[in-house]
Write a protein that holds these residues in place. Structure first.
Motif, PDB file in Angstrom:
ATOM      1  N   PRO A   1       0.802  -1.241   0.000  1.00 19.62           N
ATOM      2  CA  PRO A   1       0.000   0.000   0.000  1.00 19.62           C
ATOM      3  C   PRO A   1       0.828   1.281   0.000  1.00 19.62           C
ATOM      4  N   ASP A   2       1.958   1.300   0.684  1.00 15.76           N
ATOM      5  CA  ASP A   2       2.776   2.516   0.742  1.00 15.76           C
ATOM      6  C   ASP A   2       3.380   2.852  -0.617  1.00 15.76           C
ATOM      7  N   VAL A   3       3.860   1.835  -1.319  1.00 13.63           N
ATOM      8  CA  VAL A   3       4.532   2.038  -2.604  1.00 13.63           C
ATOM      9  C   VAL A   3       3.548   2.511  -3.673  1.00 13.63           C
ATOM     10  N   TYR A   4       2.360   1.923  -3.686  1.00 11.28           N
ATOM     11  CA  TYR A   4       1.415   2.181  -4.772  1.00 11.28           C
ATOM     12  C   TYR A   4       0.279   3.130  -4.403  1.00 11.28           C
ATOM     13  N   ALA A   5       0.386   3.812  -3.261  1.00  6.15           N
ATOM     14  CA  ALA A   5      -0.683   4.690  -2.781  1.00  6.15           C
ATOM     15  C   ALA A   5      -1.111   5.718  -3.828  1.00  6.15           C
ATOM     16  N   SER A   6      -0.168   6.303  -4.541  1.00  8.78           N
ATOM     17  CA  SER A   6      -0.489   7.371  -5.502  1.00  8.78           C
ATOM     18  C   SER A   6      -0.565   6.876  -6.946  1.00  8.78           C
ATOM     19  N   ALA A   7      -0.316   5.588  -7.152  1.00 11.55           N
ATOM     20  CA  ALA A   7      -0.345   5.041  -8.517  1.00 11.55           C
ATOM     21  C   ALA A   7      -1.778   4.940  -9.008  1.00 11.55           C
ATOM     22  N   LYS A   8      -1.935   5.042 -10.336  1.00 10.76           N
ATOM     23  CA  LYS A   8      -3.267   4.889 -10.914  1.00 10.76           C
ATOM     24  C   LYS A   8      -3.177   4.073 -12.204  1.00 10.76           C
ATOM     25  N   VAL A   9      -4.334   3.611 -12.653  1.00  7.46           N
ATOM     26  CA  VAL A   9      -4.410   2.853 -13.900  1.00  7.46           C
ATOM     27  C   VAL A   9      -3.837   3.706 -15.028  1.00  7.46           C
ATOM     28  N   GLY A  10      -2.968   3.110 -15.829  1.00  7.95           N
ATOM     29  CA  GLY A  10      -2.354   3.838 -16.939  1.00  7.95           C
ATOM     30  C   GLY A  10      -0.949   4.323 -16.640  1.00  7.95           C
ATOM     31  N   ASP A  11      -0.569   4.367 -15.356  1.00  7.34           N
ATOM     32  CA  ASP A  11       0.809   4.694 -15.017  1.00  7.34           C
ATOM     33  C   ASP A  11       1.707   3.544 -15.466  1.00  7.34           C
ATOM     34  N   PHE A  12       2.987   3.819 -15.608  1.00  5.27           N
ATOM     35  CA  PHE A  12       3.938   2.786 -16.001  1.00  5.27           C
ATOM     36  C   PHE A  12       4.719   2.307 -14.788  1.00  5.27           C
ATOM     37  N   LEU A  13       4.827   1.000 -14.660  1.00  2.57           N
ATOM     38  CA  LEU A  13       5.617   0.380 -13.605  1.00  2.57           C
ATOM     39  C   LEU A  13       6.874  -0.162 -14.270  1.00  2.57           C
ATOM     40  N   LEU A  14       8.031   0.381 -13.883  1.00  2.00           N
ATOM     41  CA  LEU A  14       9.297   0.025 -14.510  1.00  2.00           C
ATOM     42  C   LEU A  14      10.267  -0.467 -13.451  1.00  2.00           C
ATOM     43  N   ARG A  15      10.756  -1.692 -13.648  1.00  8.73           N
ATOM     44  CA  ARG A  15      11.682  -2.264 -12.675  1.00  8.73           C
ATOM     45  C   ARG A  15      13.089  -2.301 -13.261  1.00  8.73           C
ATOM     46  N   TYR A  16      13.966  -1.553 -12.618  1.00  9.19           N
ATOM     47  CA  TYR A  16      15.385  -1.552 -12.960  1.00  9.19           C
ATOM     48  C   TYR A  16      16.103  -2.470 -11.976  1.00  9.19           C
TER      49      TYR A  16
ATOM     50  N   ILE B   1      10.281   2.156 -10.425  1.00 10.00           N
ATOM     51  CA  ILE B   1       9.785   3.488 -10.781  1.00 10.00           C
ATOM     52  C   ILE B   1       8.319   3.388 -11.199  1.00 10.00           C
ATOM     53  N   ILE B   2       7.499   4.258 -10.649  1.00 10.34           N
ATOM     54  CA  ILE B   2       6.121   4.401 -11.118  1.00 10.34           C
ATOM     55  C   ILE B   2       6.063   5.760 -11.802  1.00 10.34           C
ATOM     56  N   TYR B   3       5.709   5.747 -13.084  1.00 13.96           N
ATOM     57  CA  TYR B   3       5.825   6.942 -13.923  1.00 13.96           C
ATOM     58  C   TYR B   3       4.506   7.232 -14.634  1.00 13.96           C
ATOM     59  N   ASP B   4       4.058   8.474 -14.517  1.00 12.69           N
ATOM     60  CA  ASP B   4       2.887   8.943 -15.251  1.00 12.69           C
ATOM     61  C   ASP B   4       3.401   9.644 -16.504  1.00 12.69           C
ATOM     62  N   TYR B   5       3.300   8.950 -17.636  1.00 16.33           N
ATOM     63  CA  TYR B   5       3.832   9.486 -18.893  1.00 16.33           C
ATOM     64  C   TYR B   5       3.087  10.748 -19.326  1.00 16.33           C
ATOM     65  N   ASN B   6       1.772  10.726 -19.240  1.00 14.29           N
ATOM     66  CA  ASN B   6       0.974  11.873 -19.708  1.00 14.29           C
ATOM     67  C   ASN B   6       1.293  13.147 -18.951  1.00 14.29           C
ATOM     68  N   ALA B   7       1.504  13.032 -17.643  1.00 17.60           N
ATOM     69  CA  ALA B   7       1.846  14.203 -16.829  1.00 17.60           C
ATOM     70  C   ALA B   7       3.367  14.394 -16.747  1.00 17.60           C
ATOM     71  N   ASP B   8       4.127  13.451 -17.305  1.00 13.20           N
ATOM     72  CA  ASP B   8       5.602  13.456 -17.241  1.00 13.20           C
ATOM     73  C   ASP B   8       6.057  13.627 -15.792  1.00 13.20           C
ATOM     74  N   LYS B   9       5.582  12.723 -14.928  1.00 12.50           N
ATOM     75  CA  LYS B   9       5.815  12.847 -13.502  1.00 12.50           C
ATOM     76  C   LYS B   9       6.189  11.475 -12.904  1.00 12.50           C
ATOM     77  N   ILE B  10       7.205  11.462 -12.062  1.00 17.71           N
ATOM     78  CA  ILE B  10       7.544  10.260 -11.308  1.00 17.71           C
ATOM     79  C   ILE B  10       6.587  10.192 -10.112  1.00 17.71           C
ATOM     80  N   ILE B  11       5.777   9.159 -10.059  1.00 18.54           N
ATOM     81  CA  ILE B  11       4.814   9.005  -8.971  1.00 18.54           C
ATOM     82  C   ILE B  11       5.519   8.466  -7.728  1.00 18.54           C
ATOM     83  N   ASN B  12       6.430   7.519  -7.951  1.00 20.31           N
ATOM     84  CA  ASN B  12       7.200   6.969  -6.848  1.00 20.31           C
ATOM     85  C   ASN B  12       8.475   6.343  -7.390  1.00 20.31           C
ATOM     86  N   ALA B  13       9.522   6.360  -6.585  1.00 14.45           N
ATOM     87  CA  ALA B  13      10.792   5.707  -6.907  1.00 14.45           C
ATOM     88  C   ALA B  13      11.257   4.997  -5.649  1.00 14.45           C
ATOM     89  N   VAL B  14      11.399   3.677  -5.745  1.00 13.87           N
ATOM     90  CA  VAL B  14      11.744   2.865  -4.585  1.00 13.87           C
ATOM     91  C   VAL B  14      13.044   2.126  -4.861  1.00 13.87           C
TER      92      VAL B  14
END
Length: 78
Positions: A42-57, A62-75
Motif C-alpha cells: 500500500p505505501d509504494v502504490y498509494a499514488s499510482a493509478k491505472v495507466g501509469d507505467f511500472l518500470l523495474r530496474y 519506478i512508477i511513472y505517469d507518462y501523460n503528466a511526465d511525472k515520477i509518482i514513486n521511486a523505490v
C-alpha cells in the motif's frame, strides 16, 4: 508500445540518474494489477493509478505517469 519520446522524457528525471543505460522490465498498470499491488504494497502504490507505467530496474522500482511526465514513486531495491 511506448511512444518514441518515452525514455527521453523519463530519463530527464533525477530519480533515473545512472539508470539511463539500463533496459527496465514492466509496462502500463491495469486495474486488476493495481488493486493487487495496492493490497500487497500500500505505501509504494498509494499514488499510482491505472495507466501509469511500472518500470523495474536492477536497483530501483519506478512508477511513472507518462501523460503528466511525472515520477509518482521511486523505490530503491535490494
Amino acid at each position: 508500445q511506448a511512444a518514441s519520446d518515452f525514455f527521453t522524457k523519463l530519463n530527464k528525471h533525477t530519480e533515473l540518474r545512472g539508470l539511463e543505460n539500463q533496459q527496465p522490465i514492466g509496462g502500463q498498470i491495469d486495474a486488476a494489477s493495481l488493486a493487487t499491488l495496492k493490497q500487497q504494497f500500500p505505501d509504494v502504490y498509494a499514488s499510482a493509478k491505472v495507466g501509469d507505467f511500472l518500470l523495474r530496474y536492477q536497483t530501483k522500482l519506478i512508477i511513472y505517469d507518462y501523460n503528466a511526465d511525472k515520477i509518482i514513486n521511486a523505490v530503491s531495491l535490494g
